[in-house]
Design a protein around this motif. Structure first.
Motif, PDB file in Angstrom:
ATOM      1  N   ALA A 187      66.528  18.928  57.179  1.00  0.00           N
ATOM      2  CA  ALA A 187      67.060  17.770  57.762  1.00  0.00           C
ATOM      3  C   ALA A 187      67.200  16.360  56.966  1.00  0.00           C
ATOM      4  O   ALA A 187      65.904  16.207  56.123  1.00  0.00           O
ATOM      5  CB  ALA A 187      66.219  17.233  58.993  1.00  0.00           C
ATOM      6  N   GLN A 188      68.056  15.855  56.573  1.00  0.00           N
ATOM      7  CA  GLN A 188      68.236  14.614  55.771  1.00  0.00           C
ATOM      8  C   GLN A 188      68.437  13.371  56.844  1.00  0.00           C
ATOM      9  O   GLN A 188      69.355  13.363  57.512  1.00  0.00           O
ATOM     10  CB  GLN A 188      69.429  14.904  54.839  1.00  0.00           C
ATOM     11  CG  GLN A 188      69.776  13.552  54.129  1.00  0.00           C
ATOM     12  CD  GLN A 188      71.105  13.653  53.294  1.00  0.00           C
ATOM     13  OE1 GLN A 188      71.027  14.187  52.412  1.00  0.00           O
ATOM     14  NE2 GLN A 188      72.168  13.065  53.715  1.00  0.00           N
ATOM     15  N   ILE A 189      67.309  12.316  56.638  1.00  0.00           N
ATOM     16  CA  ILE A 189      67.231  11.511  57.498  1.00  0.00           C
ATOM     17  C   ILE A 189      67.276  10.122  56.783  1.00  0.00           C
ATOM     18  O   ILE A 189      66.173   9.869  55.958  1.00  0.00           O
ATOM     19  CB  ILE A 189      65.939  11.642  58.444  1.00  0.00           C
ATOM     20  CG1 ILE A 189      66.111  12.837  59.143  1.00  0.00           C
ATOM     21  CG2 ILE A 189      65.872  10.470  59.341  1.00  0.00           C
ATOM     22  CD1 ILE A 189      64.785  13.356  60.112  1.00  0.00           C
ATOM     23  N   ARG A 190      68.006   9.075  56.850  1.00  0.00           N
ATOM     24  CA  ARG A 190      68.109   7.841  56.522  1.00  0.00           C
ATOM     25  C   ARG A 190      67.415   6.980  57.542  1.00  0.00           C
ATOM     26  O   ARG A 190      67.878   6.894  58.736  1.00  0.00           O
ATOM     27  CB  ARG A 190      69.189   7.269  56.076  1.00  0.00           C
ATOM     28  CG  ARG A 190      69.734   8.063  54.631  1.00  0.00           C
ATOM     29  CD  ARG A 190      71.171   7.288  54.237  1.00  0.00           C
ATOM     30  NE  ARG A 190      71.764   8.322  53.129  1.00  0.00           N
ATOM     31  CZ  ARG A 190      72.572   9.272  53.156  1.00  0.00           C
ATOM     32  NH1 ARG A 190      72.944   9.854  54.364  1.00  0.00           N
ATOM     33  NH2 ARG A 190      73.023  10.006  52.174  1.00  0.00           N
ATOM     34  N   THR A 191      66.632   6.043  57.226  1.00  0.00           N
ATOM     35  CA  THR A 191      65.857   5.082  57.876  1.00  0.00           C
ATOM     36  C   THR A 191      66.416   3.476  57.545  1.00  0.00           C
ATOM     37  O   THR A 191      66.420   3.311  56.500  1.00  0.00           O
ATOM     38  CB  THR A 191      64.404   5.066  57.744  1.00  0.00           C
ATOM     39  OG1 THR A 191      63.959   6.335  57.944  1.00  0.00           O
ATOM     40  CG2 THR A 191      63.761   4.128  58.721  1.00  0.00           C
ATOM     41  N   GLY A 194      63.507   0.611  60.891  1.00  0.00           N
ATOM     42  CA  GLY A 194      62.388   0.979  61.383  1.00  0.00           C
ATOM     43  C   GLY A 194      63.213   2.317  62.362  1.00  0.00           C
ATOM     44  O   GLY A 194      62.334   2.913  63.324  1.00  0.00           O
ATOM     45  N   ARG A 195      64.532   2.391  62.370  1.00  0.00           N
ATOM     46  CA  ARG A 195      65.165   3.446  63.163  1.00  0.00           C
ATOM     47  C   ARG A 195      65.870   4.492  62.189  1.00  0.00           C
ATOM     48  O   ARG A 195      66.222   4.141  60.943  1.00  0.00           O
ATOM     49  CB  ARG A 195      66.256   2.880  64.034  1.00  0.00           C
ATOM     50  CG  ARG A 195      65.599   2.131  64.964  1.00  0.00           C
ATOM     51  CD  ARG A 195      66.473   1.488  65.970  1.00  0.00           C
ATOM     52  NE  ARG A 195      65.669   0.585  67.114  1.00  0.00           N
ATOM     53  CZ  ARG A 195      65.443   1.188  68.315  1.00  0.00           C
ATOM     54  NH1 ARG A 195      65.779   2.781  68.589  1.00  0.00           N
ATOM     55  NH2 ARG A 195      64.871   0.357  69.115  1.00  0.00           N
ATOM     56  N   TYR A 196      66.330   5.627  62.749  1.00  0.00           N
ATOM     57  CA  TYR A 196      66.895   6.562  62.123  1.00  0.00           C
ATOM     58  C   TYR A 196      68.415   6.196  61.959  1.00  0.00           C
ATOM     59  O   TYR A 196      68.993   6.447  63.304  1.00  0.00           O
ATOM     60  CB  TYR A 196      66.654   8.050  62.765  1.00  0.00           C
ATOM     61  CG  TYR A 196      65.411   8.669  62.239  1.00  0.00           C
ATOM     62  CD1 TYR A 196      64.390   8.112  61.344  1.00  0.00           C
ATOM     63  CD2 TYR A 196      64.991   9.731  62.864  1.00  0.00           C
ATOM     64  CE1 TYR A 196      63.360   8.832  61.033  1.00  0.00           C
ATOM     65  CE2 TYR A 196      63.586  10.487  62.578  1.00  0.00           C
ATOM     66  CZ  TYR A 196      63.027   9.779  61.852  1.00  0.00           C
ATOM     67  OH  TYR A 196      61.743  10.370  61.468  1.00  0.00           O
ATOM     68  N   SER A 197      69.111   5.819  60.976  1.00  0.00           N
ATOM     69  CA  SER A 197      70.348   5.406  61.081  1.00  0.00           C
ATOM     70  C   SER A 197      71.398   6.566  60.787  1.00  0.00           C
ATOM     71  O   SER A 197      72.545   6.374  61.207  1.00  0.00           O
ATOM     72  CB  SER A 197      70.780   4.245  59.869  1.00  0.00           C
ATOM     73  OG  SER A 197      70.332   4.977  58.765  1.00  0.00           O
ATOM     74  N   ASP A 198      70.856   7.603  60.122  1.00  0.00           N
ATOM     75  CA  ASP A 198      71.743   8.832  59.838  1.00  0.00           C
ATOM     76  C   ASP A 198      70.855  10.156  59.879  1.00  0.00           C
ATOM     77  O   ASP A 198      69.933  10.061  59.019  1.00  0.00           O
ATOM     78  CB  ASP A 198      72.601   8.635  58.607  1.00  0.00           C
ATOM     79  CG  ASP A 198      73.645   9.500  58.416  1.00  0.00           C
ATOM     80  OD1 ASP A 198      74.366  10.075  59.089  1.00  0.00           O
ATOM     81  OD2 ASP A 198      73.494  10.151  57.325  1.00  0.00           O
TER      82      ASP A 198
END
Length: 208
Positions: A187-191, A194-198
């Motif tokens: 899982a690739q997660i951009r923050t 303070g929230r997961y934007s992508d």
């Protein structure tokens, strides 16, 4: 295969009743005439003949159910020797047919119980195999749906990932890569703020 096992068990039960001697005759050797006769009568035998020959007394006993004839020689009032013969003829008394029917009924019940036990054990084993198969299929290849994480708070998203078997593999700036060994997912997660934007399900090479 199970049908063959049950059939074999039934045949063994029948064979054991028809082949085995009714009485342990060797244990009677040396016993007094009165005790030997009592043992034979108690085990369903009746006397068919008796005669004296010198200092030896001969007796012949027959068991209608087992078709078993036993010739015994007594010396000095004690059993000296015996000879057992299994016959196929129809020596019987008035109650023999009833005893044969009872024996056959008991044998049939034994076979039925053995069959029921075999079928029950087979079904239980098969059920355990099916359960194991179901559990295996549920845990292997069941990918976690990640799309719902977009827009969630980072703290809550991390808790979700951890609960579903993910572990943080590496970080690159504000982008984190989480790897799930059970499902083979990366899982690739951009923050952002303070929230997961992508959130994206990317190739496993990105987590290594």
């Amino acid at each position: 295969m199970m049908r063959q096992v049950v059939l074999f068990t039934g045949l063994c039960l029948i064979a054991s009743q028809s082949i085995a001697d009714v009485v342990d005759y060797d244990s009677l050797d040396g016993q007094r005439l009165s005790r030997v006769e009592r043992t034979m009568f108690n085990n369903g035998f009746h006397q068919t003949s008796e005669y004296n020959s010198g200092n030896t007394f001969h007796e012949v006993f027959y068991n209608d159910d087992a078709k078993e004839e036993v010739a015994m020689d007594f010396r000095n009032g004690r059993l000296d020797s015996h000879h057992v013969t299994h016959k196929n003829d129809d020596h019987h008394d008035n109650g023999s047919q009833h005893r044969v029917a009872e024996r056959n009924k008991n044998v049939a019940m034994g076979v039925a119980l053995a069959a029921a036990l075999g079928v029950g054990l087979y079904a239980l084993n098969q059920h355990k195999k099916d359960q194991h198969s179901d559990q295996t299929s549920d845990t292997s290849g069941s990918r976690v749906q990640l799309s719902t994480l977009t827009g969630s708070r980072a703290s809550g998203g991390e808790q979700f990932l951890t609960n579903n078997g993910f572990a943080l593999s590496r970080s690159s700036g504000l982008t984190n890569y989480w790897y799930n060994q059970s499902t083979g997912q990366c899982a690739q997660i951009r923050t952002s703020n303070g929230r997961y934007s992508d959130v994206a399900d990317v190739a496993i090479e990105n987590c290594k």
